[in-house]
Design a protein around this motif. Structure first.
Motif, PDB file in Angstrom:
ATOM      1  N   ASN A 182      11.111  30.249  11.647  1.00 61.92           N
ATOM      2  CA  ASN A 182      11.476  30.929  10.400  1.00 61.92           C
ATOM      3  C   ASN A 182      11.077  30.128   9.167  1.00 61.92           C
ATOM      4  N   PHE A 183      10.816  28.840   9.342  1.00 58.14           N
ATOM      5  CA  PHE A 183      10.413  28.007   8.214  1.00 58.14           C
ATOM      6  C   PHE A 183       8.914  28.147   7.950  1.00 58.14           C
ATOM      7  N   GLU A 184       8.528  27.969   6.697  1.00 59.96           N
ATOM      8  CA  GLU A 184       7.113  27.938   6.316  1.00 59.96           C
ATOM      9  C   GLU A 184       6.631  26.502   6.480  1.00 59.96           C
ATOM     10  N   GLU A 185       6.052  26.213   7.649  1.00 67.20           N
ATOM     11  CA  GLU A 185       5.625  24.846   7.935  1.00 67.20           C
ATOM     12  C   GLU A 185       4.155  24.672   7.561  1.00 67.20           C
ATOM     13  N   VAL A 186       3.845  23.560   6.891  1.00 70.70           N
ATOM     14  CA  VAL A 186       2.466  23.233   6.512  1.00 70.70           C
ATOM     15  C   VAL A 186       2.075  21.898   7.144  1.00 70.70           C
ATOM     16  N   GLN A 187       0.787  21.591   7.089  1.00 71.19           N
ATOM     17  CA  GLN A 187       0.254  20.471   7.861  1.00 71.19           C
ATOM     18  C   GLN A 187       0.612  19.105   7.301  1.00 71.19           C
ATOM     19  N   SER A 188       0.875  19.024   6.006  1.00 74.66           N
ATOM     20  CA  SER A 188       1.116  17.711   5.412  1.00 74.66           C
ATOM     21  C   SER A 188       2.027  17.816   4.201  1.00 74.66           C
ATOM     22  N   GLU A 189       2.576  16.662   3.820  1.00 73.99           N
ATOM     23  CA  GLU A 189       3.382  16.589   2.606  1.00 73.99           C
ATOM     24  C   GLU A 189       2.552  16.985   1.394  1.00 73.99           C
ATOM     25  N   ASP A 190       1.297  16.551   1.348  1.00 75.13           N
ATOM     26  CA  ASP A 190       0.411  16.864   0.233  1.00 75.13           C
ATOM     27  C   ASP A 190       0.229  18.371   0.089  1.00 75.13           C
ATOM     28  N   LYS A 191       0.061  19.064   1.216  1.00 75.25           N
ATOM     29  CA  LYS A 191      -0.102  20.516   1.189  1.00 75.25           C
ATOM     30  C   LYS A 191       1.170  21.190   0.683  1.00 75.25           C
ATOM     31  N   ALA A 192       2.327  20.716   1.141  1.00 73.20           N
ATOM     32  CA  ALA A 192       3.601  21.291   0.694  1.00 73.20           C
ATOM     33  C   ALA A 192       3.752  21.163  -0.815  1.00 73.20           C
ATOM     34  N   ILE A 193       3.445  19.983  -1.342  1.00 77.32           N
ATOM     35  CA  ILE A 193       3.601  19.749  -2.781  1.00 77.32           C
ATOM     36  C   ILE A 193       2.601  20.569  -3.583  1.00 77.32           C
ATOM     37  N   LYS A 194       1.369  20.714  -3.085  1.00 76.04           N
ATOM     38  CA  LYS A 194       0.380  21.535  -3.789  1.00 76.04           C
ATOM     39  C   LYS A 194       0.839  22.985  -3.884  1.00 76.04           C
ATOM     40  N   GLU A 195       1.418  23.501  -2.797  1.00 82.06           N
ATOM     41  CA  GLU A 195       1.898  24.883  -2.803  1.00 82.06           C
ATOM     42  C   GLU A 195       3.046  25.057  -3.793  1.00 82.06           C
ATOM     43  N   ILE A 196       3.919  24.071  -3.878  1.00 83.61           N
ATOM     44  CA  ILE A 196       5.042  24.148  -4.810  1.00 83.61           C
ATOM     45  C   ILE A 196       4.542  24.080  -6.255  1.00 83.61           C
ATOM     46  N   LYS A 214      19.813  21.629  13.866  1.00 84.43           N
ATOM     47  CA  LYS A 214      20.617  22.850  13.799  1.00 84.43           C
ATOM     48  C   LYS A 214      20.106  23.847  12.765  1.00 84.43           C
ATOM     49  N   ASP A 215      19.213  23.421  11.860  1.00 83.43           N
ATOM     50  CA  ASP A 215      18.730  24.292  10.781  1.00 83.43           C
ATOM     51  C   ASP A 215      17.827  25.385  11.340  1.00 83.43           C
ATOM     52  N   LYS A 216      18.155  26.635  11.032  1.00 89.34           N
ATOM     53  CA  LYS A 216      17.392  27.766  11.547  1.00 89.34           C
ATOM     54  C   LYS A 216      16.663  28.558  10.458  1.00 89.34           C
ATOM     55  N   ARG A 217      17.034  28.354   9.189  1.00 89.36           N
ATOM     56  CA  ARG A 217      16.439  29.124   8.090  1.00 89.36           C
ATOM     57  C   ARG A 217      16.549  28.317   6.804  1.00 89.36           C
ATOM     58  N   ASN A 218      15.866  28.765   5.765  1.00 90.83           N
ATOM     59  CA  ASN A 218      15.856  28.055   4.480  1.00 90.83           C
ATOM     60  C   ASN A 218      17.263  27.827   3.944  1.00 90.83           C
ATOM     61  N   LEU A 219      18.108  28.854   4.065  1.00 91.52           N
ATOM     62  CA  LEU A 219      19.436  28.785   3.458  1.00 91.52           C
ATOM     63  C   LEU A 219      20.360  27.810   4.161  1.00 91.52           C
ATOM     64  N   ASP A 220      19.971  27.345   5.358  1.00 89.08           N
ATOM     65  CA  ASP A 220      20.790  26.342   6.052  1.00 89.08           C
ATOM     66  C   ASP A 220      20.675  24.971   5.390  1.00 89.08           C
ATOM     67  N   ILE A 221      19.643  24.776   4.611  1.00 87.39           N
ATOM     68  CA  ILE A 221      19.394  23.477   3.981  1.00 87.39           C
ATOM     69  C   ILE A 221      19.925  23.528   2.557  1.00 87.39           C
ATOM     70  N   PRO A 222      20.793  22.610   2.169  1.00 93.74           N
ATOM     71  CA  PRO A 222      21.417  22.675   0.842  1.00 93.74           C
ATOM     72  C   PRO A 222      20.411  22.480  -0.291  1.00 93.74           C
ATOM     73  N   TYR A 223      20.760  23.040  -1.437  1.00 97.79           N
ATOM     74  CA  TYR A 223      19.933  22.970  -2.639  1.00 97.79           C
ATOM     75  C   TYR A 223      20.498  21.941  -3.609  1.00 97.79           C
ATOM     76  N   LEU A 224      19.610  21.342  -4.377  1.00 94.73           N
ATOM     77  CA  LEU A 224      20.022  20.473  -5.481  1.00 94.73           C
ATOM     78  C   LEU A 224      20.216  21.339  -6.726  1.00 94.73           C
ATOM     79  N   GLN A 225      21.345  21.188  -7.395  1.00 93.80           N
ATOM     80  CA  GLN A 225      21.573  21.866  -8.668  1.00 93.80           C
ATOM     81  C   GLN A 225      22.219  20.893  -9.648  1.00 93.80           C
ATOM     82  N   PHE A 226      21.988  21.147 -10.926  1.00 90.25           N
ATOM     83  CA  PHE A 226      22.615  20.345 -11.978  1.00 90.25           C
ATOM     84  C   PHE A 226      22.578  21.135 -13.271  1.00 90.25           C
ATOM     85  N   ASP A 227      23.510  20.846 -14.161  1.00 91.23           N
ATOM     86  CA  ASP A 227      23.573  21.608 -15.419  1.00 91.23           C
ATOM     87  C   ASP A 227      23.543  20.702 -16.647  1.00 91.23           C
ATOM     88  N   LYS A 228      23.123  19.448 -16.452  1.00 90.71           N
ATOM     89  CA  LYS A 228      23.008  18.542 -17.585  1.00 90.71           C
ATOM     90  C   LYS A 228      21.933  17.509 -17.289  1.00 90.71           C
TER      91      LYS A 228
END
Length: 491
Positions: A42-56, A111-125
């Motif tokens: 279910n995860f969008e897996e890419v070949q390398s860290e560099d590829k992941a960062i380029k897509e982001i 145990k992670d099966k989907r994107n939402l299983d992994i917590p997000y970073l949030q901040f308001d300041k």
């Protein structure tokens, strides 16, 4: 007694220290030995860290230019998430005209099966720092003003990579504060204050504030690459447009040119452009006048082009002839003020002709009962009718007319004298005392034989006037061109 208390405190701390030590051992082991469990499909897996960062980066900026020109700064920050048995790493950061871009990653667990299983970073300041200077800004989380948290995350090396673009000038106060940042030489570090780890279940845990050390240039619109263009395009009446430069920035491309053999004032051009053999895209562009040349802002390119074509399909000049004037009598004004809700006073009296167009006063409209804006409870619509506007330019021309009227009212433009105004049309509505009306917005409507623009004028202004004069100037002169295509190979 103190000794007993100390021993009790130590006993209480021992389990915490053991747990923390075990976590550190786990982290050390996990970093030296990458996990071997199979990543869920279910995860969008890419070949390398560099590829992941380029897509982001592509997702955050809408192009590959930020990657091409290495605009994001590498950072080395790691936070241990004790309760999560994960590490949070900030990978890259970039600041561009009020927007903070941040790329981070979080460990994947078996145990992670989907994107939402992994917590997000949030901040308001967030705080920006430079030497001994600092500004701290609270982020606006209201609808449409909050951070752009990129929905798509990418997995590589058993880590989830995510990105966020935060408009930290979401409020007027923040915007004013940020103007000081653009006077700094650089931003040397950023503090993320009161960060939180958020789960899809809305559970959250606060983690310690942390600083990101990065040297960031706060300057806006930094040129990425500039191409010299040495060709020209013949226009009408022996005038000539000489192409000067194509300059790439992350947000747009500046196309500059000179206008030769004419003393007319250019206010806009209709161009068709194409990069790398793509589809020819036609669009109208208002021009900005520089020292001895003009400039238009094209849409940003997805990548640095190797070839570029441009065709001038029409040009617009500013009319500098005497303005048209028309006075609305006290009788007509009174009829307008007495209109019941939803009714009109139809006049359709010709004011004059400009550049092939016929301009008429259409009358008054009270079709907006209860209209409220900026504390104004009642307005009356004053109607202009225009026939024979070329090539559907009506909405383009009238897009900023009401803004220009407000500028005149508050002396931002100063005067509609032929020497000071380069863009049109310009419309002044004044009374017998020379007082200018302020418009509270406008509306438009198209018909087969004419276009109608209704200006919403404060009734109080009209009540204090015995007559009202319209002064219409700077209606554009629209000229189609031969359609010569210029092609450039960009080196």
């Amino acid at each position: 007694m103190k000794s007993v208390k100390l021993k009790k405190t130590i006993y209480k701390l021992v389990p915490v220290l053991i747990l923390f030590s075990a976590f550190l051992v786990y982290l050390n082991w996990s970093q030296e030995s990458e996990p071997t469990f199979e990543i869920n499909e279910n995860f969008e897996e890419v070949q390398s860290e560099d590829k992941a960062i380029k897509e982001i980066i592509r997702g955050l900026t809408g192009s590959n230019l930020a990657t091409e020109y290495d605009l994001f700064t590498d950072v080395d920050h790691e936070t241990f998430l004790l309760e999560e048995r994960r590490t949070l790493k900030v990978e890259k950061v970039w600041f561009q005209y009020n927007v903070l871009h941040l790329i981070y990653s979080v460990d994947l667990l078996q145990k992670d099966k989907r994107n939402l299983d992994i917590p997000y970073l949030q901040f308001d300041k967030v705080s920006l720092h430079s030497e001994n200077k600092e500004i701290s800004l609270k982020l606006d989380q209201s609808l449409g003003m909050g951070p752009n948290w990129l929905a798509q995350g990418y997995v590589s090396g058993h880590r989830m990579y995510r990105g966020v673009a935060i408009d930290i000038a979401g409020s007027e106060q923040n915007f004013e504060e940020l103007q000081h940042v653009y006077e700094w030489d650089d931003i040397d570090h950023i503090t993320i204050e009161t960060p939180k780890i958020i789960h899809v279940s809305n559970e959250e845990s606060v983690i310690d504030s942390f600083s990101i050390n990065a040297s960031l240039d706060p300057a806006y619109d930094q040129p990425l690459k500039t191409f010299k263009l040495n060709e020209s395009t013949k226009l009408l009446e022996n005038s000539e447009l000489v192409w000067r430069e194509l300059m790439l920035t992350i947000d747009h491309a500046n196309l500059s040119f000179q206008l030769k053999n004419t003393d007319k004032i250019l206010q806009g051009v209709t161009l068709a452009t194409r990069a790398d053999g793509g589809v020819m895209m036609e669009q109208y562009y208002p021009v900005t006048r520089k020292e001895d040349y003009y400039e238009v802002n094209l849409n940003s390119f997805e990548k640095t082009p190797t070839s570029f074509q441009v065709e001038v399909r029409a040009v617009e000049f500013t009319d500098r002839d005497e303005p048209l004037t028309y006075t609305i009598s006290n009788e007509i004004l009174t009829k307008g003020m007495e209109l019941p809700d939803g009714e009109k006073v139809e006049i359709s009296e010709e004011i004059g002709n400009k550049n092939g167009m016929t301009i008429s006063f259409g009358g008054f409209s009270n079709a907006l009962p209860g209209y409220e804006m900026s504390g104004v409870s009642e307005v009356l619509g004053l109607e202009l009718q225009i026939e024979s506007i070329p090539d559907e330019q009506f909405h383009t021309w009238f897009k900023t007319v009401t803004e220009e009227m407000q500028n005149l009212k508050y002396s931002n433009v100063g005067s509609s004298s032929l020497q000071t105004v380069n863009y049109g049309p310009l419309i002044e509505i004044s009374n017998e005392k020379g007082k200018l009306a302020e418009t509270y917005g406008s509306s438009s409507e198209g018909f087969p034989d004419k276009e109608i623009q209704v200006f919403h004028i404060n009734r109080d202004f009209l009540e204090r006037s015995s007559e009202v004069t319209l002064k219409l100037s700077h209606f554009p002169i629209y000229e189609k061109t031969a359609g010569e295509i210029n092609s450039f190979e960009l080196q």
